[in-house]
Design an enzyme around this catalytic site. Structure first.
Site, PDB file in Angstrom:
ATOM      1  N   ASP A  32       0.770  -0.981  -0.145  1.00 58.97           N
ATOM      2  CA  ASP A  32      -0.024   0.074   0.029  1.00 58.97           C
ATOM      3  C   ASP A  32       0.893   1.146   0.115  1.00 58.97           C
ATOM      4  O   ASP A  32       1.859   1.108   0.532  1.00 58.97           O
ATOM      5  CB  ASP A  32      -1.001   0.007   1.178  1.00 58.97           C
ATOM      6  CG  ASP A  32      -1.872   0.928   1.064  1.00 58.97           C
ATOM      7  OD1 ASP A  32      -3.229   0.195   1.013  1.00 58.97           O
ATOM      8  OD2 ASP A  32      -2.092   2.079   1.076  1.00 58.97           O
ATOM      9  N   THR A  88     -12.237   1.786  -6.088  1.00 60.10           N
ATOM     10  CA  THR A  88     -12.739   2.459  -7.028  1.00 60.10           C
ATOM     11  C   THR A  88     -14.036   3.537  -6.863  1.00 60.10           C
ATOM     12  O   THR A  88     -15.264   2.991  -6.934  1.00 60.10           O
ATOM     13  CB  THR A  88     -13.431   1.449  -8.411  1.00 60.10           C
ATOM     14  OG1 THR A  88     -14.202   0.498  -7.681  1.00 60.10           O
ATOM     15  CG2 THR A  88     -12.382   0.574  -8.794  1.00 60.10           C
ATOM     16  N   THR A 123     -13.955  -3.755  -7.989  1.00 57.00           N
ATOM     17  CA  THR A 123     -15.257  -3.605  -8.753  1.00 57.00           C
ATOM     18  C   THR A 123     -15.092  -2.643  -9.788  1.00 57.00           C
ATOM     19  O   THR A 123     -14.775  -1.373  -9.542  1.00 57.00           O
ATOM     20  CB  THR A 123     -16.389  -3.203  -7.826  1.00 57.00           C
ATOM     21  OG1 THR A 123     -16.649  -4.541  -6.923  1.00 57.00           O
ATOM     22  CG2 THR A 123     -17.739  -3.400  -8.722  1.00 57.00           C
ATOM     23  N   LEU A 155     -16.892 -10.367  -0.822  1.00 51.89           N
ATOM     24  CA  LEU A 155     -16.987 -10.442   0.542  1.00 51.89           C
ATOM     25  C   LEU A 155     -17.910  -9.190   1.003  1.00 51.89           C
ATOM     26  O   LEU A 155     -17.920  -8.229   0.663  1.00 51.89           O
ATOM     27  CB  LEU A 155     -15.607 -10.413   1.226  1.00 51.89           C
ATOM     28  CG  LEU A 155     -14.658  -9.304   1.083  1.00 51.89           C
ATOM     29  CD1 LEU A 155     -15.064  -8.022   1.849  1.00 51.89           C
ATOM     30  CD2 LEU A 155     -13.264  -9.610   1.322  1.00 51.89           C
ATOM     31  N   PHE A 254     -32.147 -10.250   2.173  1.00 49.42           N
ATOM     32  CA  PHE A 254     -32.018  -9.091   1.267  1.00 49.42           C
ATOM     33  C   PHE A 254     -33.657  -8.526   1.129  1.00 49.42           C
ATOM     34  O   PHE A 254     -33.981  -7.902   0.104  1.00 49.42           O
ATOM     35  CB  PHE A 254     -31.271  -9.076   0.309  1.00 49.42           C
ATOM     36  CG  PHE A 254     -29.736  -8.721   0.686  1.00 49.42           C
ATOM     37  CD1 PHE A 254     -28.831  -9.468   1.170  1.00 49.42           C
ATOM     38  CD2 PHE A 254     -29.245  -7.410   0.310  1.00 49.42           C
ATOM     39  CE1 PHE A 254     -27.847  -9.354   1.704  1.00 49.42           C
ATOM     40  CE2 PHE A 254     -27.922  -7.015   0.746  1.00 49.42           C
ATOM     41  CZ  PHE A 254     -27.344  -8.086   1.550  1.00 49.42           C
ATOM     42  N   ALA A 257     -36.941  -4.915   4.846  1.00 51.06           N
ATOM     43  CA  ALA A 257     -37.360  -3.543   4.576  1.00 51.06           C
ATOM     44  C   ALA A 257     -36.797  -2.471   5.758  1.00 51.06           C
ATOM     45  O   ALA A 257     -36.448  -3.100   6.666  1.00 51.06           O
ATOM     46  CB  ALA A 257     -38.771  -3.508   4.409  1.00 51.06           C
ATOM     47  N   CYS A 265     -20.060   0.110  -1.061  1.00 49.45           N
ATOM     48  CA  CYS A 265     -20.212  -0.621  -2.276  1.00 49.45           C
ATOM     49  C   CYS A 265     -21.551  -0.488  -3.243  1.00 49.45           C
ATOM     50  O   CYS A 265     -21.517   0.054  -4.014  1.00 49.45           O
ATOM     51  CB  CYS A 265     -20.020  -2.209  -1.855  1.00 49.45           C
ATOM     52  SG  CYS A 265     -18.571  -2.451  -0.909  1.00 49.45           S
ATOM     53  N   LYS A 328     -24.386  -0.611   8.644  1.00 47.65           N
ATOM     54  CA  LYS A 328     -25.122  -1.927   9.007  1.00 47.65           C
ATOM     55  C   LYS A 328     -24.363  -2.397  10.003  1.00 47.65           C
ATOM     56  O   LYS A 328     -23.146  -1.701  10.501  1.00 47.65           O
ATOM     57  CB  LYS A 328     -24.900  -2.937   7.937  1.00 47.65           C
ATOM     58  CG  LYS A 328     -23.662  -3.395   7.484  1.00 47.65           C
ATOM     59  CD  LYS A 328     -23.550  -4.360   6.390  1.00 47.65           C
ATOM     60  CE  LYS A 328     -22.206  -5.160   6.182  1.00 47.65           C
ATOM     61  NZ  LYS A 328     -22.358  -6.384   5.307  1.00 47.65           N
TER      62      LYS A 328
HETATM   63  C1  UGA Z   1     -21.934  -5.797  -0.513  1.00 42.76           C
HETATM   64  C2  UGA Z   1     -22.331  -7.088  -0.844  1.00 42.76           C
HETATM   65  O1  UGA Z   1     -23.274  -7.937  -0.164  1.00 42.76           O
HETATM   66  C3  UGA Z   1     -21.217  -7.897  -1.071  1.00 42.76           C
HETATM   67  O2  UGA Z   1     -21.532  -9.307  -1.740  1.00 42.76           O
HETATM   68  C4  UGA Z   1     -20.062  -7.407  -1.999  1.00 42.76           C
HETATM   69  O3  UGA Z   1     -18.826  -7.983  -1.953  1.00 42.76           O
HETATM   70  C5  UGA Z   1     -19.798  -6.026  -1.344  1.00 42.76           C
HETATM   71  O4  UGA Z   1     -20.842  -5.170  -1.222  1.00 42.76           O
HETATM   72  C6  UGA Z   1     -18.808  -5.122  -2.075  1.00 42.76           C
HETATM   73  O5  UGA Z   1     -19.046  -5.093  -3.282  1.00 42.76           O
HETATM   74  O6  UGA Z   1     -17.655  -5.139  -1.591  1.00 42.76           O
HETATM   75  P1  UGA Z   1     -21.542  -4.771   2.157  1.00 42.76           P
HETATM   76  O7  UGA Z   1     -21.223  -3.500   1.376  1.00 42.76           O
HETATM   77  O8  UGA Z   1     -20.874  -5.388   3.242  1.00 42.76           O
HETATM   78  O9  UGA Z   1     -21.591  -5.966   0.785  1.00 42.76           O
HETATM   79  O10 UGA Z   1     -22.971  -4.848   2.766  1.00 42.76           O
HETATM   80  P2  UGA Z   1     -24.369  -5.623   2.592  1.00 42.76           P
HETATM   81  O11 UGA Z   1     -24.329  -6.729   3.419  1.00 42.76           O
HETATM   82  O12 UGA Z   1     -24.626  -5.983   0.963  1.00 42.76           O
HETATM   83  O13 UGA Z   1     -25.388  -4.559   3.075  1.00 42.76           O
HETATM   84  C7  UGA Z   1     -25.583  -3.276   2.259  1.00 42.76           C
HETATM   85  C8  UGA Z   1     -26.681  -2.433   2.676  1.00 42.76           C
HETATM   86  O14 UGA Z   1     -27.882  -2.757   2.418  1.00 42.76           O
HETATM   87  C9  UGA Z   1     -26.671  -2.325   4.304  1.00 42.76           C
HETATM   88  O15 UGA Z   1     -26.825  -0.788   4.492  1.00 42.76           O
HETATM   89  C10 UGA Z   1     -27.665  -2.950   4.726  1.00 42.76           C
HETATM   90  O16 UGA Z   1     -28.104  -2.492   5.987  1.00 42.76           O
HETATM   91  C11 UGA Z   1     -28.608  -2.980   3.596  1.00 42.76           C
HETATM   92  N1  UGA Z   1     -29.709  -3.965   3.651  1.00 42.76           N
HETATM   93  C12 UGA Z   1     -29.167  -5.429   3.598  1.00 42.76           C
HETATM   94  C13 UGA Z   1     -31.018  -3.861   3.753  1.00 42.76           C
HETATM   95  O17 UGA Z   1     -31.332  -2.644   3.921  1.00 42.76           O
HETATM   96  N2  UGA Z   1     -32.065  -4.618   3.819  1.00 42.76           N
HETATM   97  C14 UGA Z   1     -31.443  -6.028   3.462  1.00 42.76           C
HETATM   98  O18 UGA Z   1     -32.481  -6.841   3.479  1.00 42.76           O
HETATM   99  C15 UGA Z   1     -30.084  -6.353   3.355  1.00 42.76           C
END
Ligand code: UGA
Length: 438
Positions: A32, A88, A123, A155, A254, A257, A265, A328
């Site tokens: 890095d 990115t 990504t 991940l 997912f 609500a 991401c 989250k």
């Molecule tokens: C997300 C993807 O889930 C990963 O697979 C991916 O690798 C990652 O982005 C990335 O591109 O690096 P992440 O950003 O850690 O992972 O978070 P998520 O678990 O996807 O949650 C995203 C958001 O959606 C959070 O704010 C969460 O609270 C919200 N969410 C999730 C909801 O509002 N409702 C749901 O049912 C699930």
């Protein structure tokens, strides 16, 4: 077979990936440009809050299998495989900013004198891998001996170590049998555990990753649009999601609500997808993404409005307790956090906002105060907002908190609280998408 692997970029993805590669048995150097981050990682410490990461870093920095450096000459001709794990972020126009990737390959390529595989993990907009390969080959003394492959990362924050060590699938975007074989050697351990693999071309590999995030975002926005329907029509979105989830073609994940998606991401990746779809003249896709984004933004606005409504339309000087700041649970990451957007809105409307989060520590700001306990946040509050569903919030004692709050109103923006328990303790519980609570 032990490979020599470099991981360039040691953010969330890179630091976890570097530790994971060492766990897979390889010799790894994480690189890095940030010397402070490198010093922390080299000492076996994690710069981020992520369950299980620090023990893994500690184990492999101690074993000598995992090293860190800021010096490209250490990795250039040493590694068999160079992983690109750089950020990115969004440019002002929403397109992906590839400057970190470009800077990395511009620093690495001129030092590559022997054949190597460069594998993208970041990504990126479709078409990037091929352009990076041209750029590297033009700069590298090894020229066409350098090949680019794409191996997107799936991940999740909060589960990063587990997702890295036990991926649910692997995607290998390659252009030659040799590159494919190298990736199979890199992932020999998960492959022996029957992890599904999709082997494809570079463009498909790039698109798979963006499509996965876009689909997850679409699922969330779909259920949030249904939550609005439930509110309008007198329904209950939690029961609706449960019933949909029993259909194995749909699945329950997912479909929670609430405040919608945030983080580093989903929001940026779907925006970049919309921009790329327009560039490639696929307007239906950018229109779909725009609808998903509009629903998501609407959830944050709607929750702030609902809070103001519960307070009789006037919040100037009113103390509001916000539970949660991370985007989250399971992370201290507050990038694009829905909770903070709501806090900002309420501050802008004149409220005195007090925030508590178990892990996310915010830099001091004028627009709200951060406190060290739920009790401190709730004391004197006229409404409590549950905005990040940390498991510990589910086990709060509504009786005790009722003694501290000025008014016993709680707005559950994540639909995870057990409303009857709160009501029994005299609270008014408002849950978005559950009409009976409104
Ligand atoms: C997300 C993807 O889930 C990963 O697979 C991916 O690798 C990652 O982005 C990335 O591109 O690096 P992440 O950003 O850690 O992972 O978070 P998520 O678990 O996807 O949650 C995203 C958001 O959606 C959070 O704010 C969460 O609270 C919200 N969410 C999730 C909801 O509002 N409702 C749901 O049912 C699930």
């Amino acid at each position: 077979m032990t490979l020599r692997v470099s991981v360039i970029g040691t953010g969330y993805l890179g630091s976890t990936r570097a530790a994971g590669m060492a766990e897979f048995g390889h010799q790894v150097v994480g690189l890095d440009v940030d010397p402070e981050r490198i010093a922390t990682l080299a000492a076996g410490r994690s710069p981020i809050y992520e369950v299980g990461l620090e023990p893994l870093l500690a184990r492999h920095t101690r074993s000598g299998r995992l090293r860190f450096s800021t010096d490209y000459t250490v990795i250039a001709d040493w590694a068999d495989v160079h992983f690109l794990a750089l950020g990115t972020p969004s440019r002002p126009d929403g397109a992906a900013d590839l400057s970190q990737l470009h800077a990395a390959v511009d620093a690495l390529a001129p030092l590559l004198t022997r054949p190597a595989l460069v594998v993208g993990k970041s990504t990126v907009p479709v078409g990037t891998a091929r352009r990076l390969e041209d750029r590297i080959r033009a700069l590298a003394p090894a020229g066409d001996g350098i090949e680019v492959a794409w191996n997107p990362e799936f991940l999740r924050e909060g589960f990063a170590v587990d997702d890295t060590l036990r991926p649910d699938r692997l995607v290998f975007g390659t252009q030659s049998a040799r590159a494919l074989e190298t990736l199979e050697q890199v992932y020999a351990i998960p492959l022996t555990e029957a992890t599904p693999v999709v082997c494809c071309d570079l463009a498909t590999a790039e698109l798979i990753k963006t499509a996965a995030n876009a689909f997850l975002a679409t699922k969330i926005s779909f259920i949030n649009a249904m939550a609005q329907m439930c509110q309008a029509a007198g329904g209950d979105v939690v029961l609706l999601a449960d019933a949909l989830g029993y259909d194995s073609r749909i699945g329950r994940e997912f479909l929670n609500a609430g405040l919608g998606f945030g983080g580093g991401c989903l929001p940026k990746d779907i925006r970049a997808l919309a921009v790329r779809a327009d560039e490639l003249d696929v307007p239906v896709l950018s229109q779909l993404v725009e609808a998903v984004e509009a629903i998501n933004a609407g959830q944050r606005d709607g929750l702030a409005e609902l809070a103001i409504e519960q307070l009789g339309g006037e919040v100037t000087g009113v103390r509001i307790a916000v539970l949660g700041a991370a985007f989250k649970p399971g992370t201290d990451d507050t990038r694009n956090s829905p909770a903070l957007t709501v806090a900002d809105r309420l501050h802008a409307a004149g409220a005195e906002v007090v925030i508590y989060d178990p892990q996310a520590h915010l830099p001091p700001r004028d627009n709200f105060t951060q406190v060290d306990s739920v009790e401190d946040a709730v004391t004197g509050a006229e409404i409590v907002l549950h905005l990040t569903e940390w498991p510990e919030f589910r086990y709060l004692d509504p009786e005790a908190l009722g003694q501290l709050a000025k008014t016993k109103i709680i707005l559950d923006g994540r639909l995870k609280l057990h409303a009857p328990t709160w009501r029994d303790a005299g609270w008014k519980v408002v849950q978005i998408g559950r009409a009976s609570s409104l």
